[in-house]
Write a protein that holds these residues in place. Structure first.
Motif, mmCIF file in Angstrom:
data_model
loop_
_atom_site.group_PDB
_atom_site.id
_atom_site.type_symbol
_atom_site.label_atom_id
_atom_site.label_comp_id
_atom_site.label_asym_id
_atom_site.label_seq_id
_atom_site.Cartn_x
_atom_site.Cartn_y
_atom_site.Cartn_z
ATOM 1 N N ARG A 178 8.551 11.809 3.391
ATOM 2 C CA ARG A 178 9.802 11.343 2.782
ATOM 3 C C ARG A 178 9.786 11.546 1.266
ATOM 4 N N ALA A 179 8.616 11.425 0.644
ATOM 5 C CA ALA A 179 8.516 11.671 -0.795
ATOM 6 C C ALA A 179 8.789 13.137 -1.105
ATOM 7 N N VAL A 180 8.229 14.030 -0.296
ATOM 8 C CA VAL A 180 8.474 15.465 -0.490
ATOM 9 C C VAL A 180 9.960 15.774 -0.302
ATOM 10 N N ASP A 181 10.565 15.209 0.741
ATOM 11 C CA ASP A 181 12.001 15.406 0.961
ATOM 12 C C ASP A 181 12.802 14.921 -0.241
ATOM 13 N N HIS A 182 12.423 13.756 -0.756
ATOM 14 C CA HIS A 182 13.124 13.187 -1.903
ATOM 15 C C HIS A 182 13.020 14.099 -3.128
ATOM 16 N N LEU A 183 11.819 14.601 -3.390
ATOM 17 C CA LEU A 183 11.629 15.464 -4.556
ATOM 18 C C LEU A 183 12.348 16.795 -4.406
ATOM 19 N N ARG A 184 12.431 17.304 -3.197
ATOM 20 C CA ARG A 184 13.120 18.581 -2.987
ATOM 21 C C ARG A 184 14.613 18.475 -3.219
ATOM 22 N N THR A 185 15.191 17.312 -2.988
ATOM 23 C CA THR A 185 16.642 17.163 -3.150
ATOM 24 C C THR A 185 17.046 16.901 -4.590
ATOM 25 N N ARG A 186 16.089 16.555 -5.441
ATOM 26 C CA ARG A 186 16.410 16.264 -6.846
ATOM 27 C C ARG A 186 16.230 17.507 -7.698
ATOM 28 N N ARG A 187 17.140 17.702 -8.623
ATOM 29 C CA ARG A 187 17.010 18.810 -9.567
ATOM 30 C C ARG A 187 16.500 18.240 -10.883
ATOM 31 N N PRO A 188 15.480 18.849 -11.439
ATOM 32 C CA PRO A 188 14.959 18.320 -12.698
ATOM 33 C C PRO A 188 15.961 18.517 -13.837
ATOM 34 N N PHE A 214 10.377 2.970 5.786
ATOM 35 C CA PHE A 214 10.378 1.944 6.826
ATOM 36 C C PHE A 214 11.583 2.059 7.756
ATOM 37 N N THR A 215 12.643 2.694 7.305
ATOM 38 C CA THR A 215 13.739 3.010 8.228
ATOM 39 C C THR A 215 13.247 4.020 9.256
ATOM 40 N N GLU A 216 12.491 4.994 8.792
ATOM 41 C CA GLU A 216 11.940 5.974 9.727
ATOM 42 C C GLU A 216 10.887 5.349 10.641
ATOM 43 N N VAL A 217 10.120 4.416 10.134
ATOM 44 C CA VAL A 217 9.155 3.706 10.986
ATOM 45 C C VAL A 217 9.907 3.041 12.142
ATOM 46 N N TRP A 218 11.021 2.417 11.827
ATOM 47 C CA TRP A 218 11.825 1.763 12.867
ATOM 48 C C TRP A 218 12.357 2.797 13.867
ATOM 49 N N ARG A 219 12.899 3.894 13.355
ATOM 50 C CA ARG A 219 13.487 4.905 14.244
ATOM 51 C C ARG A 219 12.438 5.609 15.098
ATOM 52 N N SER A 220 11.241 5.811 14.576
ATOM 53 C CA SER A 220 10.245 6.589 15.304
ATOM 54 C C SER A 220 9.102 5.727 15.841
ATOM 55 N N ARG A 221 9.325 4.436 15.953
ATOM 56 C CA ARG A 221 8.260 3.522 16.397
ATOM 57 C C ARG A 221 7.742 3.864 17.787
ATOM 58 N N HIS A 222 8.573 4.449 18.627
ATOM 59 C CA HIS A 222 8.152 4.791 19.985
ATOM 60 C C HIS A 222 7.192 5.984 20.005
ATOM 61 N N ARG A 223 7.173 6.750 18.937
ATOM 62 C CA ARG A 223 6.264 7.904 18.866
ATOM 63 C C ARG A 223 4.880 7.525 18.331
ATOM 64 N N ALA A 243 0.831 -1.210 0.000
ATOM 65 C CA ALA A 243 0.000 0.000 0.000
ATOM 66 C C ALA A 243 0.862 1.256 0.000
ATOM 67 N N VAL A 244 1.946 1.247 0.771
ATOM 68 C CA VAL A 244 2.841 2.404 0.817
ATOM 69 C C VAL A 244 3.517 2.577 -0.546
ATOM 70 N N TRP A 266 -0.623 6.591 9.677
ATOM 71 C CA TRP A 266 0.693 7.024 10.172
ATOM 72 C C TRP A 266 1.776 6.700 9.144
ATOM 73 N N LEU A 267 1.713 5.496 8.562
ATOM 74 C CA LEU A 267 2.697 5.095 7.551
ATOM 75 C C LEU A 267 2.624 5.994 6.319
ATOM 76 N N LEU A 268 1.403 6.293 5.854
ATOM 77 C CA LEU A 268 1.262 7.138 4.663
ATOM 78 C C LEU A 268 1.689 8.577 4.953
ATOM 79 N N GLY A 269 1.518 9.021 6.188
ATOM 80 C CA GLY A 269 2.008 10.348 6.559
ATOM 81 C C GLY A 269 3.519 10.409 6.471
ATOM 82 N N ILE A 270 4.181 9.385 6.977
ATOM 83 C CA ILE A 270 5.645 9.317 6.871
ATOM 84 C C ILE A 270 6.041 9.233 5.403
#
Length: 174
Positions: free
Chosen positions: A76-86, A49-58, A27-28, A68-72
């Motif tokens: 992460r998708a927005v972060d990924h797109l911001r770091t790429r230059r078209p 899923f790395t972030e899911v592991w790191r933030s599982r306590h929250r 689904a993700v 919660w998974l789709l929010g993460i």
């Protein structure tokens, strides 16, 4: 003890993350396909899923795990797109085509020079859309995919850019 996946994840159970991945990765992944280029989906999925592991306590087990998974995933998708230059196609990379008789026409070269100078006057986003469409021979959908913007944005940028070009370029006398 609550043995639901949500509770085990929130309590830090190491096996719960693996189960969470097996239960929700499809689904993700489908959600990420709508946000990032196809070739980057698996990389972003791994980051999610790395972030899911790191933030599982929250995670609050009383809340929806898929939400919660789709929010993460979205963050992460927005972060990924911001770091790429078209990627863009420089006008200098496009060769000058020969005239009908195989030679370069001086008038055509002068016209191209005027167009290039006028293109340089446009805002970067408008120039990119026009260059990819006219010099890169891409459809508006392909331009949207390449620039990672909505199709309507490409249409608006192209229309505004062409309107501005018409104002910048002198009218051709027939």
């Amino acid at each position: 003890m609550d043995d639901r996946l949500e509770s085990r994840l929130a309590s830090g159970d190491a096996t719960a993350v693996g189960e969470c991945y097996h239960a929700h990765a499809a689904a993700v992944r489908a959600y990420l396909r709508r946000l990032v280029p196809y070739e980057d989906v698996d990389d972003v999925l791994q980051v999610v899923f790395t972030e899911v592991w790191r933030s599982r306590h929250r995670f609050d087990p009383a809340r929806s795990l898929p939400a919660w998974l789709l929010g993460i995933a979205r963050k992460r998708a927005v972060d990924h797109l911001r770091t790429r230059r078209p990627p863009t196609l420089s006008l200098d990379a496009v060769g000058d085509p020969a005239g009908r008789d195989g030679r370069v026409d001086v008038d055509e070269l002068a016209d191209r020079d005027r167009v290039r100078r006028a293109l340089d006057e446009l805002p970067v986003v408008q120039r990119q859309a026009i260059e990819l469409a006219y010099y890169g021979d891409l459809t508006q959908r392909e331009v949207a995919d390449r620039l990672r913007v909505p199709l309507g944005t490409v249409k608006a940028r192209t229309a505004r850019g062409l309107h501005r070009l018409a104002a910048l370029l002198p009218r051709a006398v027939a």
